[in-house]
Motif scaffolding. Sequence first.
Motif, PDB file in Angstrom:
ATOM      1  N   ARG A  86      -5.519  -6.410 -10.894  1.00 20.14           N
ATOM      2  CA  ARG A  86      -5.294  -5.284  -9.749  1.00 20.14           C
ATOM      3  C   ARG A  86      -6.021  -4.042 -10.202  1.00 20.14           C
ATOM      4  O   ARG A  86      -5.672  -3.781 -11.217  1.00 20.14           O
ATOM      5  CB  ARG A  86      -3.814  -5.046  -9.228  1.00 20.14           C
ATOM      6  CG  ARG A  86      -3.257  -6.280  -8.335  1.00 20.14           C
ATOM      7  CD  ARG A  86      -1.687  -5.920  -8.168  1.00 20.14           C
ATOM      8  NE  ARG A  86      -1.013  -5.740  -9.211  1.00 20.14           N
ATOM      9  CZ  ARG A  86       0.029  -6.638  -9.595  1.00 20.14           C
ATOM     10  NH1 ARG A  86       0.173  -7.656  -8.702  1.00 20.14           N
ATOM     11  NH2 ARG A  86       0.479  -6.693 -10.787  1.00 20.14           N
ATOM     12  N   GLU A  87      -6.658  -3.501  -9.139  1.00 24.19           N
ATOM     13  CA  GLU A  87      -7.691  -2.368  -9.380  1.00 24.19           C
ATOM     14  C   GLU A  87      -6.930  -0.946  -8.831  1.00 24.19           C
ATOM     15  O   GLU A  87      -6.194  -1.060  -7.759  1.00 24.19           O
ATOM     16  CB  GLU A  87      -8.908  -2.663  -8.604  1.00 24.19           C
ATOM     17  CG  GLU A  87      -9.806  -1.453  -8.874  1.00 24.19           C
ATOM     18  CD  GLU A  87     -10.973  -1.516  -8.145  1.00 24.19           C
ATOM     19  OE1 GLU A  87     -11.558  -2.698  -8.517  1.00 24.19           O
ATOM     20  OE2 GLU A  87     -11.329  -0.604  -7.278  1.00 24.19           O
ATOM     21  N   TYR A  88      -7.045  -0.040  -9.467  1.00 22.33           N
ATOM     22  CA  TYR A  88      -6.180   1.311  -9.145  1.00 22.33           C
ATOM     23  C   TYR A  88      -7.214   2.528  -9.439  1.00 22.33           C
ATOM     24  O   TYR A  88      -8.041   2.628 -10.493  1.00 22.33           O
ATOM     25  CB  TYR A  88      -4.985   1.597 -10.041  1.00 22.33           C
ATOM     26  CG  TYR A  88      -4.191   0.272 -10.196  1.00 22.33           C
ATOM     27  CD1 TYR A  88      -2.893   0.342  -9.149  1.00 22.33           C
ATOM     28  CD2 TYR A  88      -4.058  -0.406 -11.156  1.00 22.33           C
ATOM     29  CE1 TYR A  88      -2.004  -0.447  -9.214  1.00 22.33           C
ATOM     30  CE2 TYR A  88      -3.471  -1.605 -11.139  1.00 22.33           C
ATOM     31  CZ  TYR A  88      -2.233  -1.523 -10.300  1.00 22.33           C
ATOM     32  OH  TYR A  88      -1.352  -2.571 -10.386  1.00 22.33           O
ATOM     33  N   LEU A  89      -7.139   3.245  -8.682  1.00 20.95           N
ATOM     34  CA  LEU A  89      -8.254   4.441  -8.728  1.00 20.95           C
ATOM     35  C   LEU A  89      -7.363   5.499  -9.269  1.00 20.95           C
ATOM     36  O   LEU A  89      -6.041   5.810  -8.908  1.00 20.95           O
ATOM     37  CB  LEU A  89      -8.537   5.182  -7.199  1.00 20.95           C
ATOM     38  CG  LEU A  89      -9.383   6.114  -7.121  1.00 20.95           C
ATOM     39  CD1 LEU A  89     -10.725   5.525  -7.758  1.00 20.95           C
ATOM     40  CD2 LEU A  89      -9.836   6.257  -5.545  1.00 20.95           C
ATOM     41  N   ARG A 114       5.143   5.249  -5.893  1.00 16.13           N
ATOM     42  CA  ARG A 114       5.392   3.705  -6.152  1.00 16.13           C
ATOM     43  C   ARG A 114       4.465   2.896  -5.089  1.00 16.13           C
ATOM     44  O   ARG A 114       3.691   2.054  -5.185  1.00 16.13           O
ATOM     45  CB  ARG A 114       6.885   3.166  -5.759  1.00 16.13           C
ATOM     46  CG  ARG A 114       7.093   1.798  -5.438  1.00 16.13           C
ATOM     47  CD  ARG A 114       8.569   1.450  -5.088  1.00 16.13           C
ATOM     48  NE  ARG A 114       9.168   2.237  -4.012  1.00 16.13           N
ATOM     49  CZ  ARG A 114       8.942   1.873  -2.723  1.00 16.13           C
ATOM     50  NH1 ARG A 114       8.072   0.550  -2.439  1.00 16.13           N
ATOM     51  NH2 ARG A 114       9.399   2.460  -1.577  1.00 16.13           N
ATOM     52  N   LEU A 115       4.577   3.821  -3.710  1.00 10.53           N
ATOM     53  CA  LEU A 115       3.695   3.123  -2.673  1.00 10.53           C
ATOM     54  C   LEU A 115       2.166   3.305  -2.908  1.00 10.53           C
ATOM     55  O   LEU A 115       1.266   2.515  -2.635  1.00 10.53           O
ATOM     56  CB  LEU A 115       4.122   3.918  -1.439  1.00 10.53           C
ATOM     57  CG  LEU A 115       5.360   3.537  -0.925  1.00 10.53           C
ATOM     58  CD1 LEU A 115       5.648   4.286   0.298  1.00 10.53           C
ATOM     59  CD2 LEU A 115       5.456   2.048  -0.414  1.00 10.53           C
ATOM     60  N   GLY A 116       1.786   4.419  -3.673  1.00  5.28           N
ATOM     61  CA  GLY A 116       0.480   4.691  -4.155  1.00  5.28           C
ATOM     62  C   GLY A 116      -0.148   3.397  -5.033  1.00  5.28           C
ATOM     63  O   GLY A 116      -1.134   2.988  -4.974  1.00  5.28           O
ATOM     64  N   ILE A 117       0.881   3.032  -6.134  1.00  5.92           N
ATOM     65  CA  ILE A 117       0.647   1.834  -6.680  1.00  5.92           C
ATOM     66  C   ILE A 117       0.114   0.501  -6.002  1.00  5.92           C
ATOM     67  O   ILE A 117      -0.894  -0.015  -6.247  1.00  5.92           O
ATOM     68  CB  ILE A 117       1.638   1.683  -7.713  1.00  5.92           C
ATOM     69  CG1 ILE A 117       1.667   2.622  -8.921  1.00  5.92           C
ATOM     70  CG2 ILE A 117       1.406   0.390  -8.539  1.00  5.92           C
ATOM     71  CD1 ILE A 117       2.982   2.624  -9.875  1.00  5.92           C
ATOM     72  N   GLU A 118       0.829   0.510  -4.905  1.00  7.99           N
ATOM     73  CA  GLU A 118       0.578  -0.619  -3.971  1.00  7.99           C
ATOM     74  C   GLU A 118      -0.458  -0.692  -3.442  1.00  7.99           C
ATOM     75  O   GLU A 118      -1.103  -1.541  -3.141  1.00  7.99           O
ATOM     76  CB  GLU A 118       2.020  -0.714  -3.189  1.00  7.99           C
ATOM     77  CG  GLU A 118       3.426  -1.442  -3.900  1.00  7.99           C
ATOM     78  CD  GLU A 118       4.506  -1.541  -2.777  1.00  7.99           C
ATOM     79  OE1 GLU A 118       4.393  -1.417  -1.577  1.00  7.99           O
ATOM     80  OE2 GLU A 118       5.746  -1.350  -3.316  1.00  7.99           O
ATOM     81  N   GLU A 119      -0.838   0.723  -2.883  1.00  8.81           N
ATOM     82  CA  GLU A 119      -2.116   0.915  -2.450  1.00  8.81           C
ATOM     83  C   GLU A 119      -3.222   1.027  -3.083  1.00  8.81           C
ATOM     84  O   GLU A 119      -4.515   1.244  -2.862  1.00  8.81           O
ATOM     85  CB  GLU A 119      -1.952   2.071  -1.571  1.00  8.81           C
ATOM     86  CG  GLU A 119      -0.928   2.130  -0.285  1.00  8.81           C
ATOM     87  CD  GLU A 119      -1.563   0.946   0.762  1.00  8.81           C
ATOM     88  OE1 GLU A 119      -2.575   0.819   0.842  1.00  8.81           O
ATOM     89  OE2 GLU A 119      -0.419   0.617   1.520  1.00  8.81           O
ATOM     90  N   ILE A 125      -3.742   7.713  -0.315  1.00  5.66           N
ATOM     91  CA  ILE A 125      -2.702   8.496  -0.133  1.00  5.66           C
ATOM     92  C   ILE A 125      -2.117   8.484   1.105  1.00  5.66           C
ATOM     93  O   ILE A 125      -0.717   8.485   1.204  1.00  5.66           O
ATOM     94  CB  ILE A 125      -2.962   9.780  -0.840  1.00  5.66           C
ATOM     95  CG1 ILE A 125      -3.315   9.775  -2.368  1.00  5.66           C
ATOM     96  CG2 ILE A 125      -1.637  10.876  -0.700  1.00  5.66           C
ATOM     97  CD1 ILE A 125      -3.837  11.174  -2.942  1.00  5.66           C
ATOM     98  N   ALA A 126      -2.873   8.610   2.027  1.00  4.70           N
ATOM     99  CA  ALA A 126      -2.302   8.870   3.263  1.00  4.70           C
ATOM    100  C   ALA A 126      -1.599   7.451   3.519  1.00  4.70           C
ATOM    101  O   ALA A 126      -0.591   7.624   4.365  1.00  4.70           O
ATOM    102  CB  ALA A 126      -3.683   8.936   4.258  1.00  4.70           C
TER     103      ALA A 126
END
Length: 415
Positions: free
Chosen positions: A48-51, A360-365, A397-398
């Motif tokens: 999984r990729e994360y910014l 947490r939701l940021g990680i999911e996004e 983030i939005a």
Amino acid sequence: MTSTVVRSGPKSSADWIAIEQATFMPNRRPPMVIERGQGSRVWDVEGREYLDLIAGIAVVSLGHSSPVVQRALADQSARLIHISNLYYSIPQLELAQLLMDHSPFDKVFFCNSGAEANEGALKLARKWGKRNRNGAFGIITAEHAFHGRTLATVTATGKESYTRSFTPLPEGFKQVPLNDMDALERAVDATTAAVFLEPIQGESGVHMSTQDYLRDVRDFCRDQGLLFMLDEVQTGIGRLGTLFGFERWGVEPDIATLAKGLGGGVPIGAVVAKDAAAVFEPGDHGSTFGGNPLMCAVARDVVTYILENDVLGNVNRVGSALKRGLEAMAQQQPLIESVRGEGLLLAVELRAERAPDIVRLGIEEGVLLNATGPTTIRLAPPLTLSEAEAEEALDKIARAFSRLDAPEVTQPTST
Ligand SMILES: Cc1ncc(COP(=O)(O)O)c(C=O)c1O
């Protein structure tokens, strides 16, 4: 010996976390294991990729696995990795010269981390006080500061939950509210040697010193014959869009400390001081690894790259764009109370204790953010973040905010 799940072959995040739980003194972190990074992005073992908008807590200044860092490591490791300060070595001399050429300072002491740099600065202040203020040893810091976790620096930090298990603490530390000159003036007495502040308090949630405050503190210290010391561990080396954060306030401290972004991901710290404050003599202070050629070669090339490639311009441009984008988000999103910060050290203040949920939701996004407390989200991305990546981060983030009806969870906060 505790048995673990160590086995050969590929491991999932859960497999690695089982090893952590069996072997580590406990820590709290989200349940994914980061395996690699490139530029502003990282990937976990599941691919999984994360910014990454926190960059190893304001450390990976040129992005993950920067070619600049890779090249310096490869070249220097083929030449000389470690020799200690029993001998001269070239990268530390080059880095020292570079830092002195681009700052108001005259002398440097190299170490390995922010806390170590601050520990060095505190010892310097004590020795200076012995010599110049009749043995004065007191240090005044600000409430909500963060200066590190060694006994002296955690005492300077002054947060009760960080110190309560470790008493007795070193003597001579007092705290005053940030941006309150009267309180500072009242706190000074004959035992005071120095005032020690962060230009922006990063760990406690990006709390800014006002323009007037740092100037008034500088003038007050000069008039009273006190040392004026700034902890630039988080704000230094480009993070605020200037090489040193204090340039934004138009002040020059007697002593500053650096770490984090200085090494672009490798551990290095530094105490820099004007001649009058640089009172260490041989035998006063030391470090086996401080000034290690490998780390200094990287830091030399990171700072050179920042200066020669308009990284400071990028911080100003992308920092402004990111801040504007977050402010625009605040217009749409009633949970956001305010946005603050300078350059690429920003915080979003919430009206409710939902920052861990947003993380947490940021990680999911697919975006890494940091909650410095229940209502504060901190952003400290690589200084090389592009405008397109900032746009992408704002979208993610939005989306995290728009999904806030998900159940609340507890997430790690900060350092
Ligand atoms: C302003 C400041 N000083 C000191 C430190 C401690 O640095 P380190 O964790 O490298 O010891 C930090 C770390 O977050 C910091 O932000």
